[in-house]
Write an enzyme that holds these catalytic residues in place. Structure first.
Site, PDB file in Angstrom:
ATOM      1  N   LYS A  65       0.855  -1.192   0.000  1.00 56.61           N
ATOM      2  CA  LYS A  65       0.000   0.000   0.000  1.00 56.61           C
ATOM      3  C   LYS A  65       0.884   1.233   0.000  1.00 56.61           C
ATOM      4  CE  LYS A  65      -4.043   1.977   0.487  1.00 56.61           C
ATOM      5  NZ  LYS A  65      -3.670   2.833  -0.681  1.00 56.61           N
ATOM      6  N   LYS A  89       5.201   2.359   8.394  1.00 50.38           N
ATOM      7  CA  LYS A  89       4.005   3.121   8.784  1.00 50.38           C
ATOM      8  C   LYS A  89       2.786   2.204   8.946  1.00 50.38           C
ATOM      9  CE  LYS A  89       3.693   6.822   6.257  1.00 50.38           C
ATOM     10  NZ  LYS A  89       3.345   7.828   5.210  1.00 50.38           N
ATOM     11  N   LYS A 101       5.353   2.282  -2.931  1.00 52.47           N
ATOM     12  CA  LYS A 101       5.269   3.684  -3.353  1.00 52.47           C
ATOM     13  C   LYS A 101       5.455   3.720  -4.858  1.00 52.47           C
ATOM     14  CE  LYS A 101       4.936   7.727  -1.280  1.00 52.47           C
ATOM     15  NZ  LYS A 101       4.299   7.951   0.019  1.00 52.47           N
ATOM     16  N   THR A 185      -4.932  12.924   6.476  1.00 56.19           N
ATOM     17  CA  THR A 185      -3.516  13.094   6.840  1.00 56.19           C
ATOM     18  C   THR A 185      -3.391  14.236   7.850  1.00 56.19           C
ATOM     19  OG1 THR A 185      -2.876  12.315   4.651  1.00 56.19           O
ATOM     20  CG2 THR A 185      -1.182  13.437   5.933  1.00 56.19           C
ATOM     21  N   ASN A 219      -2.126  19.084   0.704  1.00 52.18           N
ATOM     22  CA  ASN A 219      -3.188  18.345   1.394  1.00 52.18           C
ATOM     23  C   ASN A 219      -2.933  18.207   2.904  1.00 52.18           C
ATOM     24  OD1 ASN A 219      -4.192  15.555   2.450  1.00 52.18           O
ATOM     25  ND2 ASN A 219      -5.633  16.104   0.848  1.00 52.18           N
ATOM     26  N   SER A 347      -7.173   5.359   4.139  1.00 61.39           N
ATOM     27  CA  SER A 347      -7.155   4.559   2.902  1.00 61.39           C
ATOM     28  C   SER A 347      -7.558   3.128   3.190  1.00 61.39           C
ATOM     29  CB  SER A 347      -5.743   4.545   2.291  1.00 61.39           C
ATOM     30  OG  SER A 347      -5.558   5.625   1.425  1.00 61.39           O
TER      31      SER A 347
HETATM   32  N1  GLU Z   1       0.626   9.090   0.352  1.00 64.09           N
HETATM   33  C1  GLU Z   1       0.190   8.830   1.678  1.00 64.09           C
HETATM   34  C2  GLU Z   1       1.357   8.407   2.547  1.00 64.09           C
HETATM   35  O1  GLU Z   1       2.490   8.706   2.262  1.00 64.09           O
HETATM   36  C3  GLU Z   1      -0.983   7.870   1.729  1.00 64.09           C
HETATM   37  C4  GLU Z   1      -0.744   6.532   1.170  1.00 64.09           C
HETATM   38  C5  GLU Z   1      -1.996   5.675   1.075  1.00 64.09           C
HETATM   39  O2  GLU Z   1      -3.057   6.136   1.452  1.00 64.09           O
HETATM   40  O3  GLU Z   1      -1.852   4.531   0.612  1.00 64.09           O
HETATM   41  O4  GLU Z   1       1.175   7.834   3.583  1.00 64.09           O
END
Ligand code: GLU
Length: 409
Positions: A65, A89, A101, A185, A219, A347
Site C-alpha cells: 500500500k 508506517k 510507493k 492526513t 493536502n 485509505s
Molecule cells: N501518500 C500517503 C502516505 O504517504 C498515503 C498513502 C496511502 O493512502 O496509501 O502515507
C-alpha cells in the site's frame, strides 16, 4: 543497490535496541522494483516519454500500500525509501498492509489538465499488471489527487474488464471514495499534536499558548492548519513553494485557504508579513511542521530551528544529520511514520468499505482514525520511555517487531 537512507535507519535500530541484524536483514531491500516507460501523445501533437516506478517493498503483513507522486525529481532511490517508510508506517498503525510507493518523473505544472489525464491513464495502464485490490493498492501523494486516482482506476478496470473500486484509494466520494479520506492526513497529525499538548509535552498549558509553524500548504499542511485553527491553536507561520507568511498573533487560516484557492501564493496574503522559507523554519514557535517535500530540515538549517517539537508531516521531512543535531539541542522530532499515517489509515478504511460494500459516516471514520493514531502513539511513547530511545527509534521498534512476527506465522 543498497539504499543508504534505509540502511542508516535500520542500523540505528540495531545499535540502540535488542533487534538483531538477523531480524532486519529481510528489510534492507524491497521485494520488487518496477520501472516503467510511458510514451504519450500530448495535446500539442508532440510525443513525449516519461519514466515511472512502483516499488513493492514488503508484503508480509498484507497487500502492499502506498501513494503515487508526480514530481520532476522523483527517482528509483527516492521511491524505494518512501516504500520502505510505508512498510514501517502500515505496521506501526496496525493496518493489514505492507508498503509500496510509486512515482512519475514529471513537473505537473508544465502540462495541461488534458495532458495530465492522458498521462495518468497511461500510467494506470502501465501499472495494471502489477497492482490489484489484493496485491498492491496505490493512493494519492505529492501532486496527485482523487481525480488522478479515478483515471488510474479506470485504466485498471479497462485492462481487466472488471469493476474494482478497491484497486486504489483516495478516490472522490462519488467514485467509491470514503468520507474523511481527503482530510485524514491532516486530521491524523492533529490527533497526535493534540495528544502531546494534553500530556504537557509541548511545554504549554493550553492550545491558545501553543504556536505552530507549517511549511507546506498542500493536502497535509492545509487541513492540519485548519484543524489547529478551529481548536484554538495559534498558527503563526505557513508557506508554500513560492514563499511564506507570518503573523505572531495567529493567521486567519480559513481566509488564507480561500486566498490560496484563488491561485495566489500564501506569501501574498494580506493577513501577515511575507517571509522566506529559511525565515519560516527559524521562527520561534512551540511546534514546527515540515509538511512539504522531504529533506526540509537539514544539517544546514537545523541550527536555526527555534521550535520545541517538530512534527514530521512530510515523509522524511528531517534528514538524518539534522536529527542528530536536533537531539543534541533537546528538540524532539515526532516521526513521519506516526504523524502522517492518518492518510493511509483512512485509505485502509476506504479499501475495507469497497471490499465489503459498506459506507461509513465521516464521524465513524474520524473516531476509528483517532483510535489507530492514539494507540500507535501510546505504543511509541511506552517503548521510548522504557528503552530510553527516541520516538523514531521506538516507532521503528514497534513496526519491525510486528513485521517480523508476521513472517513467523
Ligand atoms: N501518500 C500517503 C502516505 O504517504 C498515503 C498513502 C496511502 O493512502 O496509501 O502515507
Amino acid at each position: 543497490m543498497p539504499n543508504p537512507h534505509i540502511n542508516s535507519r535500520l542500523d540505528d535500530l540495531v545499535a540502540n535496541t535488542d533487534i538483531g541484524e538477523d531480524e532486519i536483514a529481510s528489510l534492507r531491500e524491497p521485494r520488487r522494483r518496477i520501472e516503467m516507460t510511458i510514451p504519450v501523445g500530448l495535446e500539442n501533437g508532440e510525443h513525449a516519454t516519461f519514466r515511472g516506478w512502483r516499488v513493492q517493498y514488503d508484503d508480509r503483513r498484507g497487500p502492499t500500500k502506498g501513494g503515487i507522486r508526480f514530481h520532476p525529481t522523483v527517482s528509483e532511490e527516492e521511491v524505494t525509501e518512501l516504500a520502505f517508510l510505508m512498510t514501517i508506517k502500515c505496521a506501526l498503525v496496525d493496518i493489514p498492509f505492507g508498503g509500496a510507493k510509486g512515482g512519475l518523473e514529471i513537473d505537473p505544472k508544465e502540462y495541461s489538465a488534458d495532458d495530465l489525464e492522458t498521462l495518468s491513464r497511461a500510467f494506470g495502464e502501465a501499472l495494471a499488471p502489477v497492482i490489484g485490490p489484493d496485491r498492491d493498492i496505490p493512493a494519492p501523494d505529492v501532486n496527485t489527487n482523487p481525480e488522478i486516482m479515478g483515471f488510474i482506476r479506470e485504466s485498471y478496470e479497462a485492462h481487466y474488464n472488471v469493476s474494482a473500486s478497491g484497486v486504489i484509494t483516495g478516490k472522490s466520494i462519488t467514485n467509491g471514495g470514503s468520507a474523511g479520506r481527503e482530510t485524514a492526513t491532516g486530521r491524523g497529525a492533529f490527533f497526535i499534536i493534540e495528544a502531546l499538548q494534553q500530556e504537557g509535552l509541548l511545554g504549554t498549558r493550553q492550545a491558545a499558548d501553543t504556536s505552530v509553524v507549517i511549511q507546506g500548504f498542500g493536502n497535509g499542511g492545509r487541513h492540519l492548519a485548519m484543524f489547529l485553527y478551529k481548536s484554538g491553536y495559534a498558527v503563526i507561520g505557513v508557506s508554500d513553494s513560492r514563499g511564506g507568511i507570518h503573523n505572531p498573533n495567529g493567521l486567519d487560516i480559513p481566509a488564507l485557504a480561500d486566498h490560496k484557492d484563488s491561485g495566489q501564493s500564501v506569501s501574498e496574503f494580506s493577513g501577515g508579513e511575507a517571509i522566506t522559507n529559511d525565515e519560516l523554519l527559524a521562527l520561534p514557535t512551540s511546534v514546527l511542521v515540515p509538511a512539504a517535500l522531504g529533506g526540509a530540515v537539514t544539517a544546514g538549517n537545523a541550527k536555526a530551528v527555534n521550535a520545541d517539537v517538530i512534527f514530521e508531516v512530510a515523509n522524511a521531512g528531517v534528514t538524518a544529520e539534522a536529527k542528530a543535531q536536533l537531539a543534541v539541542r533537546g528538540i524532539k522530532v515526532i516521526p513521519d511514520v506516526l504523524v502522517n499515517a492518518g492518510g493511509v489509515v483512512a485509505s485502509y478504511f476506504e479499501w475495507y468499505q469497497n471490499m465489503h460494500d459498506e459506507t461509513w459516516k465521516e464521524d465513524d471514520v474520524d473516531e476509528k482514525l483517532r483510535n489507530h493514531q492514539i494507540t500507535a502513539w501510546q505504543a511509541v511513547q511506552k517503548e521510548a520511555e522504557e528503552k530510553n530511545i527516541s520516538y523514531r527509534q521506538a516507532a521503528y521498534y514497534v513496526a519491525v517487531r510486528r513485521i517480523t512476527d508476521a513472517s513467523e506465522k
